[in-house]
Design a protein around this motif. Sequence first.
Motif, mmCIF file in Angstrom:
data_model
loop_
_atom_site.group_PDB
_atom_site.id
_atom_site.type_symbol
_atom_site.label_atom_id
_atom_site.label_comp_id
_atom_site.label_asym_id
_atom_site.label_seq_id
_atom_site.Cartn_x
_atom_site.Cartn_y
_atom_site.Cartn_z
ATOM 1 N N LYS A 146 0.774 -1.478 -0.117
ATOM 2 C CA LYS A 146 0.024 0.030 0.049
ATOM 3 C C LYS A 146 0.924 1.193 0.026
ATOM 4 C CE LYS A 146 -3.900 -2.108 2.607
ATOM 5 N NZ LYS A 146 -4.476 -2.182 3.732
ATOM 6 N N ARG A 147 1.937 1.252 0.902
ATOM 7 C CA ARG A 147 2.835 2.416 0.863
ATOM 8 C C ARG A 147 3.603 2.646 -0.304
ATOM 9 N NH1 ARG A 147 3.343 4.683 6.020
ATOM 10 N NH2 ARG A 147 5.226 5.517 5.554
ATOM 11 N N TRP A 148 3.988 1.586 -0.817
ATOM 12 C CA TRP A 148 4.569 1.600 -2.437
ATOM 13 C C TRP A 148 3.734 2.308 -3.406
ATOM 14 C CZ3 TRP A 148 9.081 -1.066 -4.519
ATOM 15 C CH2 TRP A 148 9.408 -0.960 -5.698
ATOM 16 N N LEU A 149 2.205 1.847 -3.385
ATOM 17 C CA LEU A 149 1.714 2.473 -4.337
ATOM 18 C C LEU A 149 1.205 4.180 -4.016
ATOM 19 C CD1 LEU A 149 -1.162 -0.268 -4.650
ATOM 20 C CD2 LEU A 149 0.467 0.466 -6.638
ATOM 21 N N ASN A 150 1.171 4.315 -2.693
ATOM 22 C CA ASN A 150 0.889 5.696 -2.329
ATOM 23 C C ASN A 150 2.251 6.631 -2.745
ATOM 24 O OD1 ASN A 150 -1.465 5.107 -1.103
ATOM 25 N ND2 ASN A 150 -0.608 5.126 0.996
ATOM 26 N N TRP A 151 3.233 6.171 -2.508
ATOM 27 C CA TRP A 151 4.512 6.670 -2.820
ATOM 28 C C TRP A 151 4.662 7.125 -4.508
ATOM 29 C CZ3 TRP A 151 6.855 9.810 0.000
ATOM 30 C CH2 TRP A 151 7.284 9.502 1.321
ATOM 31 N N LYS A 152 4.099 5.760 -5.174
ATOM 32 C CA LYS A 152 4.258 6.082 -6.620
ATOM 33 C C LYS A 152 3.199 7.124 -7.033
ATOM 34 C CE LYS A 152 3.948 3.039 -10.552
ATOM 35 N NZ LYS A 152 3.621 1.598 -11.138
ATOM 36 N N GLU A 153 2.116 7.049 -6.658
ATOM 37 C CA GLU A 153 1.051 8.139 -6.887
ATOM 38 C C GLU A 153 1.587 9.596 -6.572
ATOM 39 O OE1 GLU A 153 -2.596 6.981 -4.738
ATOM 40 O OE2 GLU A 153 -2.891 5.279 -5.982
ATOM 41 N N LEU A 154 2.316 9.730 -5.552
ATOM 42 C CA LEU A 154 3.081 10.886 -5.264
ATOM 43 C C LEU A 154 4.220 11.422 -6.142
ATOM 44 C CD1 LEU A 154 2.667 10.831 -1.521
ATOM 45 C CD2 LEU A 154 1.260 12.366 -2.786
ATOM 46 N N GLY A 155 4.617 10.545 -6.913
ATOM 47 C CA GLY A 155 5.752 10.788 -7.881
ATOM 48 C C GLY A 155 7.061 10.455 -7.394
ATOM 49 N N ALA A 156 7.251 9.590 -6.286
ATOM 50 C CA ALA A 156 8.410 9.340 -5.880
ATOM 51 C C ALA A 156 9.265 8.574 -6.688
ATOM 52 C CB ALA A 156 8.214 8.581 -4.436
ATOM 53 N N GLU A 157 10.661 8.852 -6.575
ATOM 54 C CA GLU A 157 11.559 7.775 -7.180
ATOM 55 C C GLU A 157 11.790 6.543 -6.519
ATOM 56 O OE1 GLU A 157 16.408 7.903 -7.793
ATOM 57 O OE2 GLU A 157 15.366 9.884 -8.176
ATOM 58 N N ILE A 158 11.344 5.468 -6.741
ATOM 59 C CA ILE A 158 11.126 4.285 -6.036
ATOM 60 C C ILE A 158 12.148 3.211 -6.456
ATOM 61 C CG2 ILE A 158 9.744 2.239 -4.981
ATOM 62 C CD1 ILE A 158 7.397 4.033 -5.602
ATOM 63 N N HIS A 159 12.987 3.024 -5.396
ATOM 64 C CA HIS A 159 14.066 1.802 -5.350
ATOM 65 C C HIS A 159 13.689 0.696 -4.391
ATOM 66 C CE1 HIS A 159 16.756 4.606 -7.511
ATOM 67 N NE2 HIS A 159 16.267 5.507 -6.873
ATOM 68 N N TYR A 160 13.966 -0.392 -4.886
ATOM 69 C CA TYR A 160 14.085 -1.601 -4.018
ATOM 70 C C TYR A 160 15.234 -2.478 -3.448
ATOM 71 C CZ TYR A 160 12.236 -6.365 -3.098
ATOM 72 O OH TYR A 160 11.760 -7.632 -2.681
ATOM 73 N N ARG A 161 15.426 -2.763 -2.550
ATOM 74 C CA ARG A 161 16.798 -3.639 -2.393
ATOM 75 C C ARG A 161 16.309 -4.715 -1.540
ATOM 76 N NH1 ARG A 161 22.241 -1.030 -0.081
ATOM 77 N NH2 ARG A 161 23.118 -3.093 0.539
ATOM 78 N N GLN A 162 16.768 -6.121 -1.724
ATOM 79 C CA GLN A 162 16.626 -7.149 -0.860
ATOM 80 C C GLN A 162 17.821 -7.506 -0.297
ATOM 81 O OE1 GLN A 162 15.368 -10.308 -3.723
ATOM 82 N NE2 GLN A 162 13.305 -10.022 -2.822
ATOM 83 N N GLU A 163 17.633 -7.875 1.042
ATOM 84 C CA GLU A 163 18.791 -8.044 2.021
ATOM 85 C C GLU A 163 18.238 -9.392 2.783
ATOM 86 O OE1 GLU A 163 20.624 -5.126 4.095
ATOM 87 O OE2 GLU A 163 21.173 -4.135 2.499
ATOM 88 N N TRP A 164 19.035 -10.423 2.620
ATOM 89 C CA TRP A 164 18.469 -11.817 3.312
ATOM 90 C C TRP A 164 19.578 -12.282 4.344
ATOM 91 C CZ3 TRP A 164 13.582 -13.271 1.972
ATOM 92 C CH2 TRP A 164 13.242 -12.809 0.926
ATOM 93 N N ALA A 165 19.102 -12.952 5.089
ATOM 94 C CA ALA A 165 20.129 -13.325 6.333
ATOM 95 C C ALA A 165 20.627 -14.620 5.756
ATOM 96 C CB ALA A 165 19.237 -13.949 7.665
#
Length: 143
Positions: free
Chosen positions: A124-143
């Motif tokens: 939901k937050r991702w979609l909200n940020w996208k609607e606001l025009g944010a430059e979105i990045h994604y990073r995974q870190e696993w144990a």
Amino acid sequence: MKVTFLEKGKMNGKQLSIAIANRIAETVNGNEKVVLLVPDDRAADTWDKFLWTFSQSSFLPHSIFDGSWNDAEPMVIATQFIPSFQGAVLFCLNDTPVERLTEVQNIVEVVHSDDDEKVAEARKRWLNWKELGAEIHYRQEWA
């Protein structure tokens, strides 16, 4: 504004806290100010104690935000967003509506992917940020 969704998977609570603290340390070591936005006073106290002891070889100088921020401190822990935080990197661990954070230029949203409820909230937050025009990045870190 830049928003990075940092997915932390396959980690228990302590592992997740250590991973977040290490990421914050990297940011502070890059000479950037950090705000750790937490849900409540109890979480602020827990993080306050944890950040002094999470690693034998380092510590993160910080304080709990009490209305002012000493320029010598690279980091504060806060329970609510204050507009004066806009120059810092904001690590968001609470549910502050994204609309209230749009003045911040660099936000890190931490997602614990082993919790279905938290994943749904992050979507939901991702979609909200996208609607606001944010430059979105994604990073995974696993144990």
